[in-house]
Design an enzyme around this catalytic site. Structure first.
Site, PDB file in Angstrom:
ATOM      1  N   HIS A 261       0.356  -4.261  -1.708  1.00  0.00           N
ATOM      2  CA  HIS A 261       0.711  -4.753  -0.376  1.00  0.00           C
ATOM      3  C   HIS A 261       0.691  -3.604   0.620  1.00  0.00           C
ATOM      4  CE1 HIS A 261       2.893  -6.907   2.785  1.00  0.00           C
ATOM      5  NE2 HIS A 261       2.544  -8.013   2.138  1.00  0.00           N
ATOM      6  N   ASP A 317       1.639 -13.693  -3.593  1.00  0.00           N
ATOM      7  CA  ASP A 317       0.575 -14.563  -4.098  1.00  0.00           C
ATOM      8  C   ASP A 317       0.526 -14.622  -5.620  1.00  0.00           C
ATOM      9  OD1 ASP A 317      -0.418 -15.440  -1.654  1.00  0.00           O
ATOM     10  OD2 ASP A 317      -1.567 -13.599  -1.374  1.00  0.00           O
TER      11      ASP A 317
HETATM   12  N1  ACO Z   1      -5.320  -3.466  -8.053  1.00  0.00           N
HETATM   13  C1  ACO Z   1      -5.727  -2.194  -8.294  1.00  0.00           C
HETATM   14  N2  ACO Z   1      -5.653  -1.196  -7.389  1.00  0.00           N
HETATM   15  C2  ACO Z   1      -5.161  -1.493  -6.183  1.00  0.00           C
HETATM   16  C3  ACO Z   1      -4.716  -2.788  -5.859  1.00  0.00           C
HETATM   17  C4  ACO Z   1      -4.832  -3.783  -6.848  1.00  0.00           C
HETATM   18  N3  ACO Z   1      -4.427  -5.054  -6.596  1.00  0.00           N
HETATM   19  N4  ACO Z   1      -4.283  -2.796  -4.583  1.00  0.00           N
HETATM   20  C5  ACO Z   1      -4.435  -1.553  -4.122  1.00  0.00           C
HETATM   21  N5  ACO Z   1      -4.970  -0.752  -5.074  1.00  0.00           N
HETATM   22  C6  ACO Z   1      -5.232   0.691  -4.976  1.00  0.00           C
HETATM   23  C7  ACO Z   1      -6.490   0.959  -4.174  1.00  0.00           C
HETATM   24  O1  ACO Z   1      -7.625   1.025  -5.015  1.00  0.00           O
HETATM   25  C8  ACO Z   1      -6.170   2.281  -3.516  1.00  0.00           C
HETATM   26  O2  ACO Z   1      -6.343   3.304  -4.477  1.00  0.00           O
HETATM   27  P1  ACO Z   1      -6.908   4.757  -3.970  1.00  0.00           P
HETATM   28  O3  ACO Z   1      -5.830   5.303  -3.069  1.00  0.00           O
HETATM   29  O4  ACO Z   1      -7.108   5.528  -5.232  1.00  0.00           O
HETATM   30  O5  ACO Z   1      -8.183   4.485  -3.228  1.00  0.00           O
HETATM   31  C9  ACO Z   1      -4.671   2.186  -3.243  1.00  0.00           C
HETATM   32  O6  ACO Z   1      -4.170   1.255  -4.217  1.00  0.00           O
HETATM   33  C10 ACO Z   1      -4.335   1.682  -1.848  1.00  0.00           C
HETATM   34  O7  ACO Z   1      -5.116   0.513  -1.617  1.00  0.00           O
HETATM   35  P2  ACO Z   1      -5.586   0.062  -0.158  1.00  0.00           P
HETATM   36  O8  ACO Z   1      -6.636  -0.984  -0.325  1.00  0.00           O
HETATM   37  O9  ACO Z   1      -5.899   1.252   0.691  1.00  0.00           O
HETATM   38  O10 ACO Z   1      -4.224  -0.564   0.384  1.00  0.00           O
HETATM   39  P3  ACO Z   1      -4.082  -1.544   1.608  1.00  0.00           P
HETATM   40  O11 ACO Z   1      -2.714  -1.383   2.098  1.00  0.00           O
HETATM   41  O12 ACO Z   1      -5.193  -1.371   2.577  1.00  0.00           O
HETATM   42  O13 ACO Z   1      -4.325  -2.972   0.914  1.00  0.00           O
HETATM   43  C11 ACO Z   1      -4.032  -4.975  -0.246  1.00  0.00           C
HETATM   44  C12 ACO Z   1      -3.352  -3.844   0.526  1.00  0.00           C
HETATM   45  C13 ACO Z   1      -5.294  -5.456   0.494  1.00  0.00           C
HETATM   46  C14 ACO Z   1      -3.073  -6.146  -0.339  1.00  0.00           C
HETATM   47  C15 ACO Z   1      -4.410  -4.478  -1.653  1.00  0.00           C
HETATM   48  O14 ACO Z   1      -3.261  -4.081  -2.357  1.00  0.00           O
HETATM   49  C16 ACO Z   1      -5.174  -5.535  -2.453  1.00  0.00           C
HETATM   50  O15 ACO Z   1      -6.402  -5.624  -2.323  1.00  0.00           O
HETATM   51  N6  ACO Z   1      -4.463  -6.342  -3.305  1.00  0.00           N
HETATM   52  C17 ACO Z   1      -5.099  -7.419  -4.030  1.00  0.00           C
HETATM   53  C18 ACO Z   1      -5.280  -8.625  -3.087  1.00  0.00           C
HETATM   54  C19 ACO Z   1      -3.967  -9.290  -2.754  1.00  0.00           C
HETATM   55  O16 ACO Z   1      -3.144  -9.542  -3.615  1.00  0.00           O
HETATM   56  N7  ACO Z   1      -3.799  -9.604  -1.479  1.00  0.00           N
HETATM   57  C20 ACO Z   1      -2.605 -10.347  -0.992  1.00  0.00           C
HETATM   58  C21 ACO Z   1      -1.716  -9.442  -0.215  1.00  0.00           C
HETATM   59  S1  ACO Z   1      -0.191 -10.226   0.207  1.00  0.00           S
HETATM   60  C22 ACO Z   1      -0.610 -11.323   1.398  1.00  0.00           C
HETATM   61  O17 ACO Z   1      -1.492 -11.166   2.160  1.00  0.00           O
HETATM   62  C23 ACO Z   1       0.168 -12.520   1.467  1.00  0.00           C
END
Ligand code: ACO
Length: 380
Positions: A261, A317
């Site tokens: 998140h 989610d």
């Molecule tokens: N699984 C594995 N690795 C992850 C995940 C995941 N679900 N989420 C984040 N990471 C990692 C990224 O690869 C990144 O690693 P790095 O620093 O080595 O590159 C780090 O964690 C940070 O990730 P970002 O994408 O930069 O974080 P951001 O804050 O932009 O994204 C997001 C948040 C989009 C929710 C992300 O965690 C994700 O894609 N999760 C899966 C999709 C999801 O569940 N979305 C629902 C969110 S809640 C909502 O909207 C109601």
């Protein structure tokens, strides 16, 4: 001298709001003064909607009135039902919802009126109508006639009634109501930001909600509940979790959907509540397999240094996917359910934006070339 770029606008504060507080460090969520735990325990969705629109809880008469008005307003215009019936039956339900809400504006005599009174009326109407569109579409695509909402039911009960055509099942309606309470509002999330950007130009509430639905649809936001369920289905059995995790996450480049998140660097408090509700529901349904897969995958991730270092926890989610699957909803209906709930928050933000509006217009750092010479088209 240009400002450093904040990719994804991370950490950028763009508004003052009474609607909700999201404390990502401690994993706390508050709607207008009330903790999400208190609301999940005590409130119905209509009480939460009233709170978000009026900044206080309703008394008994106000609550009864709101339940009735939402049910009354939930009936769709005939013209819209005819449109729904003309859409391709394999259309994505979020695409249907986005298009149908846009069309609804043309049937709404308040649509171009941006006064606070009209926006309050539209907030109530859209909250009812979005639920009816979701249920109607699920029936239409399966070859059934859509069902008119009943005036004696809550929104959650009406949804189950309009899907099935039967007196609403108590367990399913209660699960939907809990879900609607938990998802109704969440600070300056991507879809709420989109609605506020849209109406800050002086555009109308329907346009704002269409922006919100389009933004919610993405798998990084509201589409993640369906993606999480597809992932659990792909894993198939609890004993496959470790192999799946190793192959797809450790050695592959996939993300665990429903984990991570932008704001929460602790457990999302909604996920904690949903985990308990999903477990109880799974037990009472006699099918605990999907909950067990989700729990085992979350535990595996939580024990892994990659997830620990990045503070990646289940978000709202993750377990909501199990909750909605256990009450037999089609997986592609999960994101529309998110919209059915979040419309309360979106409309509260729209009302707030109009009360103290200024155009939302950020800036960018230009990184393109300068001073290029014009070459006529035939000489390029
Ligand atoms: N699984 C594995 N690795 C992850 C995940 C995941 N679900 N989420 C984040 N990471 C990692 C990224 O690869 C990144 O690693 P790095 O620093 O080595 O590159 C780090 O964690 C940070 O990730 P970002 O994408 O930069 O974080 P951001 O804050 O932009 O994204 C997001 C948040 C989009 C929710 C992300 O965690 C994700 O894609 N999760 C899966 C999709 C999801 O569940 N979305 C629902 C969110 S809640 C909502 O909207 C109601």
């Amino acid at each position: 001298m240009s400002e450093p770029t904040k990719k994804g606008l991370e950490g950028t504060v763009v508004a003052e709001s009474r609607t909700s507080l999201v404390n990502g460090q401690d994993g706390k969520l508050v709607y207008d003064g009330y903790s999400i735990e208190t609301l999940a325990e005590n409130a119905s969705f209509e009480e939460v909607a009233f709170l978000l629109w009026n900044e206080r809880l309703p008394n008994r008469a106000e609550l009864n009135n709101l339940v009735q008005v939402i049910a009354y307003e939930a009936t769709l215009p005939e013209g819209l039902l005819a449109q729904l019936k003309s859409y391709p039956k394999n259309a994505d339900p979020m695409a249907v919802l986005r298009t149908a809400v846009s069309a609804l504006a043309m049937f709404d005599h308040d649509s171009e009126d941006n006064s606070q009174e009209a926006n309050r009326r539209k907030a109530i109407r859209l909250t009812g109508q979005i639920t009816t569109i979701c249920a109607a579409w699920d029936r239409i695509r399966k070859g059934n006639e859509p069902i008119i909402p009943r005036k004696d039911l809550t929104l959650a009960q009406n949804f189950i009634y309009m899907l099935t055509g039967k007196d609403p099942d108590q367990t399913a309606s209660a699960a939907v109501d809990t879900y609607l309470v938990l998802l109704a509002e969440h600070g300056m999330n991507a879809s709420t930001f989109a609605t506020r950007v849209t109406v800050a130009t002086g555009s109308d509430m329907h346009s704002g909600i269409v922006s919100g639905i389009g933004t919610l649809k993405g798998p990084s936001h509201g589409g993640a509940n369906a993606e999480a369920m597809h992932m659990f289905l792909e894993i198939g059995e609890p004993e496959n979790v470790e192999t799946w995790f190793k192959k797809n996450i450790k050695e592959g480049d996939r993300r665990i959907m429903g984990i991570g998140h932008r704001i929460y660097k602790a457990l999302d408090p909604r996920a904690a509540i949903l985990e308990q509700r999903a477990e109880a529901l799974a037990k009472s349904s006699g099918n605990e397999k999907w909950f067990q897969i989700a729990k085992k995958l979350a535990d595996t991730a939580r024990a892994d240094s990659y997830f620990i270092e990045r503070k990646l926890y289940p978000n709202v989610d993750y377990y909501s996917a199990i909750l909605l699957y256990t009450i037999n909803l089609d997986v592609d209906m999960f994101p529309p359910l998110f919209a059915m709930s979040r419309v309360a928050g979106w409309t509260a933000h729209i009302i707030e934006q109009f009360a103290n509006n200024r155009l939302i217009r950020p800036d960018l750092n230009y990184i393109g070339p300068m001073g290029l010479q014009w070459v006529p088209v035939d000489q390029r």
